[in-house]
Design an enzyme around this catalytic site. Structure first.
Site, PDB file in Angstrom:
ATOM      1  N   GLY A  23       0.812  -1.228   0.000  1.00 55.83           N
ATOM      2  CA  GLY A  23       0.000   0.000   0.000  1.00 55.83           C
ATOM      3  C   GLY A  23       0.838   1.267   0.000  1.00 55.83           C
ATOM      4  O   GLY A  23       2.015   1.271   0.356  1.00 55.83           O
ATOM      5  N   ARG A  27      -2.926   8.161   3.819  1.00 56.69           N
ATOM      6  CA  ARG A  27      -3.231   8.988   4.994  1.00 56.69           C
ATOM      7  C   ARG A  27      -1.996   9.635   5.604  1.00 56.69           C
ATOM      8  O   ARG A  27      -2.088  10.513   6.441  1.00 56.69           O
ATOM      9  CB  ARG A  27      -3.956   8.122   6.045  1.00 56.69           C
ATOM     10  CG  ARG A  27      -5.384   7.804   5.675  1.00 56.69           C
ATOM     11  CD  ARG A  27      -5.953   6.626   6.458  1.00 56.69           C
ATOM     12  NE  ARG A  27      -5.532   5.332   5.913  1.00 56.69           N
ATOM     13  CZ  ARG A  27      -5.989   4.152   6.313  1.00 56.69           C
ATOM     14  NH1 ARG A  27      -6.855   4.091   7.316  1.00 56.69           N
ATOM     15  NH2 ARG A  27      -5.568   3.033   5.765  1.00 56.69           N
ATOM     16  N   LYS A  34       4.618   3.814   3.246  1.00 57.63           N
ATOM     17  CA  LYS A  34       4.221   3.713   4.660  1.00 57.63           C
ATOM     18  C   LYS A  34       5.085   2.728   5.457  1.00 57.63           C
ATOM     19  O   LYS A  34       5.552   3.057   6.545  1.00 57.63           O
ATOM     20  CB  LYS A  34       2.758   3.299   4.765  1.00 57.63           C
ATOM     21  CG  LYS A  34       2.324   3.018   6.205  1.00 57.63           C
ATOM     22  CD  LYS A  34       0.829   3.049   6.405  1.00 57.63           C
ATOM     23  CE  LYS A  34       0.112   1.961   5.659  1.00 57.63           C
ATOM     24  NZ  LYS A  34      -1.327   1.932   5.990  1.00 57.63           N
ATOM     25  N   GLY A 114       1.899  -5.079   7.110  1.00 58.51           N
ATOM     26  CA  GLY A 114       3.184  -4.391   7.223  1.00 58.51           C
ATOM     27  C   GLY A 114       3.121  -3.131   8.074  1.00 58.51           C
ATOM     28  O   GLY A 114       4.149  -2.579   8.454  1.00 58.51           O
TER      29      GLY A 114
END
Ligand code: UD1
Ligand code: CA
Length: 476
Positions: A23, A27, A34, A114
């Site tokens: 991903g 956000r 991330k 993760g």
């Protein structure tokens, strides 16, 4: 570490681990993927791989990479884990679809996220044991944190039942379901056969138009398979890191846990909440850490040391009884027993400070080896230098180690004395017991026991001030 997919016969008793790490982390509003953001001094993904490595061999751990795949792959390549590509990130269910070929030969698969970094190997063991004991097709690790908002919620068959009917994502919750305290951690155990049999039935009929792995609960359930949940003892270890603020909460929790581990082992840490201590730091009993200290990387500290406030120690080894005074920066260096450093000292990589040696105020060292009891107490730069035992380096002494192209070495023997404000132009050798007069510029070797003075002779003109004044008066 043997590869556990034999070519002829599937190793059906074995388990694989899949870590979903493809991903983007929208956000976070960050350029960095991330899972490469850090808590406790290392990337989220490294924490998860470390936990997984306790329960599976690297050859059986598959990391699903997608967003900035090369960067993610590179950062954890040294762990020896396997990688699976998810070129387009179409949801957590799709991530597992991409791992289909990798996991098909295993009887069970543990799925980790993760971005859930504090998970402990013990909890993964419990999840797996429960999964086997329940003979479940899908076992969900859950928790009941203070604030469940943002997480998928667990719809149990009944309050006391281990069985689960569905996982409902935050955006799909009815107002009645909002009050469900039990959340989905994003960590699961599956039997591979039912997982792969129903995986392609996932539909993107949700708020994000993605394939949700969470929908496997209801899918398997309606196919008559057993879906159960087990709650983690501490919610903190299954909390996700979707925003910087969430990461910093986990970071604080992790560092406090490290501080507590050290305190339980006899280390005194004043105001531990102000200290930043990486997970792998080791400190022996009876050492005292003052507020606002940072101990980073693979730092090892002996017993009876004191690390005073505002010092930052990274990848260093400190012997017993070492004193680091306030505001010192130490990196990739070693300090032997009884040595005293600072305040305001800077030990750059490759500094080796000997037993009972002193490095004082505003002294910078780099690739400098100081022998036993050697002293450089004020305002010095010692770079590419060796200083023998018992030698005194006066205030303001500078080793001129760089000629604009190359670095050169300064060697100073034992029991020598280098007067204040001397510059030692390397390469140069000051032998044992030699003296250098204050303010000297030393460009040639000084033999043992000799005195070298390399400065202009002083001229003193008696009565000069009064005579000058008189001349100025005359001009008026
Ligand atoms: C997910 C769960 C939610 C759970 C929460 C726990 C789903 C649909 N929801 O939500 O029920 O409470 O985790 O933390 O699974 N990823 C991929 N490929 C993708 C999408 C995501 O590899 O296509 C990875 C991400 O990098 C991340 C993990 O999967 O590491 C979870 O994805 P994320 O988007 O953070 O899911 P949440 O919204 O947190
Ligand atoms: Ca998440």
């Amino acid at each position: 570490m043997s590869k556990s997919i034999p070519s002829s016969q599937p190793a059906l008793a074995s388990s694989a681990v899949v870590i979903m790490a493809a991903g983007k982390g929208t956000r976070l509003r960050s350029q960095r993927p991330k899972v490469l953001h850090e808590v406790g001094g290392r990337p989220l993904l490294s924490h998860v791989i470390a936990a997984a490595s306790h329960i599976a061999a690297p050859a059986d751990i598959y990391v699903v990479v997608g967003h900035q795949a090369d960067r993610v792959r590179q950062s954890v390549a040294s762990t020896g884990v396997q990688f699976v590509e998810q070129a387009e990130q179409r949801g957590t269910g799709h991530a597992i679809q991409c791992a289909r070929a990798a996991i098909a030969h295993y009887a069970n698969v543990l799925v980790l996220s993760g971005d859930v970094p504090l998970i402990r190997p013990e909890t993964l063991e419990q999840l797996r044991a429960f999964h086997f004991a329940e003979k479940a097709a899908m076992t969900i690790l859950t928790a009941a944190p203070q604030d469940p908002s943002g997480y998928g919620r667990i719809l149990r068959r009944s309050q006391d039942s281990p069985e689960v009917d569905a996982i409902i994502e935050q955006k799909a919750l009815t107002s009645a379901q909002m009050s469900i305290p039990e959340i989905n951690s994003g960590i699961y155990a599956f039997q591979t056969t039912p997982l792969l049999a129903y995986l392609d039935q996932l539909r993107p009929d949700n708020a994000h138009g993605e394939l949700y792995l969470t929908d496997m609960a209801a899918l398997l359930r309606s196919a008559g398979a057993r879906v159960v949940a087990i709650q983690a003892a501490q919610a903190i270890e299954v909390l996700g890191a979707n925003t910087i603020a969430e990461m910093m909460e986990l970071d604080a929790a992790l560092r406090l846990a490290t501080a507590k581990r050290l305190m339980a082992a006899g280390v005194t840490i004043f105001r531990p909440e102000t200290c930043v201590i990486d997970a792998e730091v080791e400190v022996a009993a009876d050492t005292v850490i003052e507020p606002f200290v940072q101990l980073l990387g693979h730092t090892r500290i002996g017993t009876d040391c004191r690390i005073r406030s505002y010092s930052v120690v990274e990848d260093c080894t400190l012997g017993d009884g070492v004193l680091i005074r306030q505001c010192c920066i130490l990196a990739e260096s070693s300090v032997a027993e009884g040595a005293k450093i600072g305040p305001f000292a800077h030990l750059r990589p490759g500094s080796e400070i000997g037993e009972d040696a002193h490095i004082g105020n505003f002294v910078e060292t780099k690739k400098a080896r100081l022998g036993k009891g050697a002293k450089a107490n004020h305002l010095s730069y010692l770079g590419d230098a060796t200083v023998g035992a018992g030698t005194n380096i006066g205030a303001g002494v500078i080793t001129c180690n760089y000629d604009g192209v190359h670095k050169h070495t300064t060697r100073i023997g034992e029991g020598a004395f280098v007067g204040s404000d001397s510059t030692l132009v390397a390469p140069v050798h000051i032998e044992d017991g030699a003296y250098v007069g204050a303010g000297s510029c030393i460009t040639r070797d000084v033999p043992a026991g000799a005195l070298a003075v390399g400065r202009a002779r002083q001229i003193t003109k008696e009565g000069w001030v009064a005579a000058r004044r008189a001349r100025q008066e005359e001009k008026k």
